[in-house]
Design a protein around this motif. Structure first.
Motif, short mmCIF file in Angstrom:
data_model
loop_
_atom_site.label_atom_id
_atom_site.label_comp_id
_atom_site.label_asym_id
_atom_site.label_seq_id
_atom_site.Cartn_x
_atom_site.Cartn_y
_atom_site.Cartn_z
N PHE A 231 0.83 -1.20 0.00
CA PHE A 231 0.00 0.00 0.00
C PHE A 231 0.86 1.25 0.00
N MET A 232 1.96 1.24 0.76
CA MET A 232 2.83 2.41 0.80
C MET A 232 3.46 2.65 -0.58
N CYS A 233 3.86 1.58 -1.24
CA CYS A 233 4.46 1.71 -2.56
C CYS A 233 3.52 2.38 -3.54
N ASN A 234 2.23 2.05 -3.45
CA ASN A 234 1.26 2.64 -4.36
C ASN A 234 1.23 4.16 -4.28
N THR A 235 1.38 4.69 -3.07
CA THR A 235 1.30 6.13 -2.92
C THR A 235 2.58 6.83 -3.37
N ILE A 236 3.69 6.10 -3.44
CA ILE A 236 4.98 6.73 -3.70
C ILE A 236 5.39 6.63 -5.15
N VAL A 237 5.18 5.46 -5.79
CA VAL A 237 5.55 5.32 -7.21
C VAL A 237 4.34 5.19 -8.11
N GLY A 238 3.14 5.13 -7.53
CA GLY A 238 1.92 5.15 -8.33
C GLY A 238 1.33 3.80 -8.66
N TRP A 239 2.08 2.71 -8.38
CA TRP A 239 1.58 1.39 -8.78
C TRP A 239 2.28 0.31 -7.99
N ASN A 240 1.55 -0.73 -7.66
CA ASN A 240 2.14 -1.97 -7.15
C ASN A 240 1.13 -3.08 -7.35
N PHE A 241 1.61 -4.25 -7.69
CA PHE A 241 0.73 -5.39 -7.92
C PHE A 241 1.15 -6.55 -7.04
N GLY A 242 1.70 -6.23 -5.89
CA GLY A 242 2.15 -7.27 -4.98
C GLY A 242 3.62 -7.61 -5.13
N ASP A 243 4.36 -6.83 -5.92
CA ASP A 243 5.77 -7.12 -6.15
C ASP A 243 6.62 -6.36 -5.14
N GLY A 244 7.15 -7.09 -4.15
CA GLY A 244 7.97 -6.45 -3.13
C GLY A 244 9.25 -5.84 -3.66
N HIS A 245 9.70 -6.28 -4.85
CA HIS A 245 10.91 -5.69 -5.42
C HIS A 245 10.73 -4.19 -5.69
N LEU A 246 9.50 -3.73 -5.77
CA LEU A 246 9.26 -2.31 -6.03
C LEU A 246 9.38 -1.46 -4.78
N HIS A 247 9.42 -2.09 -3.61
CA HIS A 247 9.59 -1.29 -2.39
C HIS A 247 10.65 -1.92 -1.49
#
Length: 613
Positions: free
Chosen positions: A502-518
């Motif tokens: 959820f935090m990743c969504n607010t910071i980079v605009g998207w996440n689909f469950g991929d922890g590599h993005l955060h």
């Protein structure tokens, strides 16, 4: 759950936020078992309208406008024209990049506004995530530039072009096949160039486009489509193209099915069923051993996971790939349609609804509209070409399962397998508010407090966000992540704890469950902008479990925003799955393999323990 308002909270929010973290997880995980996220039913209607109207209806309308043989008012033409497969894939990749498909709305952490993606990616100064910035010249850094925005706009234009270009007719077709058209192969070249280039600058956009699903369709449409449309084409060339399309979708299914082996996936099914607005309460509870006291999966959950899920996703696609019998093919296609409709009905977090509609519908197109006695792998005119086709399609899943640290769970085909890289953030008071200093970021507490028509009170908003923590705790890796926080932080009760996705969504605009993005790279980008003190933001992070699944420990690391990675280690998955989500018996055992020089756990300092013992 109500129609306009979310479900009533299980305890008064003002009372809830004062409870210990372990008790909060217990309350919300047991509540989730009965009520899921508690989303208002009107929101489900919004998702359904978006899925069937914006995607399916508009996509078919565009297809009918740009072809001669697909007619919007004649449903029969939707199923026996292969260009429908192409056009709907292009339309979906465009919607995914814009943010109107899987990452849309509250079930993906976008509350107000419900759109992420494009809002972030057309604005210079926002955070981007280059996958190999240290190794690929011209891609370093983590700040979006004018060049990135122009490249993103080129991606959008490249997706629009094959969507609106008029189709070309196929001259040579097998006997019994009606007139066919294809998107001109040259129309795919721009997207095949711009999207990978964009991915080198920002992997978030590349993954958001679901490139692992749709770029192969476009690549093989270019290669095999050019042959099928050439002056010297034979009927076999069109058969080859359809067979390759069948292979693509079967590899996705089988890869997803294989990913569900192991101990993780059975923990995915009960919370997914609990979030379904159409399931009665007693059915939801049947998926747990003894809800609310025991939220471990029941035998029914095992059956649904490994018979209704794993077995279906492997055996039926294998049968579809190998069969030459039209009846068997149609029965298998209908089974996969039902499979995808069932997933859609649960409204899973990250809401991949359009993707499920596409795959279910296209199963009927590929195996119902094109006779399996003609369009099958045994009729492929150049069998040796199947080697590079399978090699390309299987590269991501094979490498991603052997080395999950190197490959996103999306190209690894581990969607909803429960075996994910994940993270939980623990912030000292005031740090969450400081995230609003990042470009375009508004933390979700503030978003919920201006929701319309029913704004949330502060404590109610906080309680709602913590439902994502409860959801994570109901999965195997969640219990390991919470164990890390309990072992590391003696001030956990005073901290703001949030689900990393959820935090990743607010910071980079998207996440689909991929922890590599955060992971630590995003945390470092945040630290560069906010200058946090040691201990202000502590992240418990875990990597996916590699194959072989059983008895292979799951790796974790602890990230301090100001210090970087401060500890590495492992836990046993079997220790996680035998515990309740709220860890009533305490943290699962952790095996520390490395500690940063000079680093000592806060909880260790308080308890006077050796951090590696």
């Amino acid at each position: 759950m109500g129609f306009i308002n979310p479900s009533p909270q299980p305890v008064p929010p003002a009372q809830f936020v004062r409870l210990p973290l372990r008790e909060r997880i217990r309350i919300l995980s047991t509540h989730w078992a009965d009520d899921g996220f508690g989303t208002p039913r009107v929101l489900h209607i919004v998702y359904i309208v978006k899925m069937l109207g914006l995607y399916f209806a508009v996509g078919l309308a565009i297809t009918s406008w740009t072809t001669s043989h697909v007619h919007f008012t004649d449903p029969a033409t939707w199923f026996d024209n292969i260009i429908v497969y192409q056009k709907l894939a292009v339309w979906l990749i465009l919607l995914e990049v814009i943010g109107l498909a899987g990452a849309f709305g509250p079930l993906c952490g976008h509350f107000v506004p419900m759109l992420g993606n494009i809002r972030y990616w057309i604005r210079p100064g926002t955070i981007r995530m280059a996958p190999w910035g240290r190794h690929v010249p011209g891609t370093g850094g983590d700040t979006r530039t004018i060049f990135d925005v122009v490249l993103f706009l080129a991606v959008l234009a490249s997706a629009v072009y094959p969507l609106v270009v008029h189709a070309e007719s196929v001259r040579a077709l097998p006997v019994g096949t009606g007139p066919q058209e294809l998107i001109p192969p040259v129309a795919f070249i721009p997207i095949l160039i711009t999207l990978p280039l964009m991915g080198l600058r920002d992997k978030v956009i590349f993954l958001a486009a679901r490139s692992e699903q749709y770029l192969p369709i476009m690549l093989f449409s270019t290669i095999f489509g050019a042959v099928a449309l050439s002056g010297g084409a034979t009927a076999a060339d069109f058969v080859n193209l359809v067979v390759v399309f069948k292979i693509i979708i079967c590899v996705v299914w089988i890869g997803a099915g294989v990913s569900k082996f192991g101990q993780h996936f059975i923990n995915v099914v009960p919370p997914m069923i609990s979030n379904s607005p159409g399931q009665p309460g007693f059915v939801k509870r049947l998926h747990y051993r003894n809800a609310p006291a025991d939220l471990r999966p029941s035998r029914l959950a095992w059956f649904m996971a490994h018979i209704g899920g794993t077995t279906v996703e492997i055996l039926i696609p294998i049968a579809l790939l190998l069969t030459t019998n039209a009846t068997v093919a149609m029965l298998g296609a209908v089974a996969m349609l039902i499979f995808h409709l069932f997933i859609t009905s649960t409204f899973p977090l990250a809401v991949p609804l359009e993707w499920n509609v596409y795959f279910g519908f296209i199963a009927i197109v590929l195996w119902g509209g094109f006779d399996a006695s003609i369009y099958n792998i045994w009729q492929f005119s150049h069998p040796w070409l199947l080697i590079p086709v399978f090699a390309l399609l299987c590269f991501g899943p094979v490498l991603g399962n052997l080395r999950p640290d190197l490959v996103s769970f999306l190209p690894s085909m581990r969607q909803y397998a429960g075996n994910w890289a994940s993270a939980i953030w623990a912030m000292k008071p005031g740090v969450e508010a400081r995230l609003n200093e990042l470009p375009l970021v508004e933390n979700q507490i503030d978003q919920l407090q201006r929701m319309k028509p029913t704004p949330y009170e502060r404590n109610d908003a906080d309680m709602t966000l913590q439902k994502a923590l409860a959801w994570r705790s109901m999965h195997s890796q969640g219990r390991g992540l919470f164990s890390l926080l309990y072992e590391h932080l003696d001030d956990i009760e005073s901290r703001t704890v949030r689900e990393g996705e959820f935090m990743c969504n607010t910071i980079v605009g998207w996440n689909f469950g991929d922890g590599h993005l955060h992971d630590e790279r995003l945390i470092a980008a945040i630290q560069k902008r906010l200058g946090l003190e040691p201990g202000d933001l502590v992240v418990a992070y875990c990597e996916s479990q590699p194959t072989p699944w059983r008895n292979t420990p799951q790796q974790y690391r602890v990230i301090d925003a100001a210090l970087g990675i401060v500890e590495r280690g492992t836990w046993k998955v079997e220790d996680c799955v035998r515990e309740q989500p709220w860890l009533p018996n305490g943290p699962v055992p952790l095996l520390v393999s490395w500690v940063a020089p000079g680093y000592r756990r806060q909880a260790t300092l308080t308890a006077g323990k050796d951090p590696v013992s």
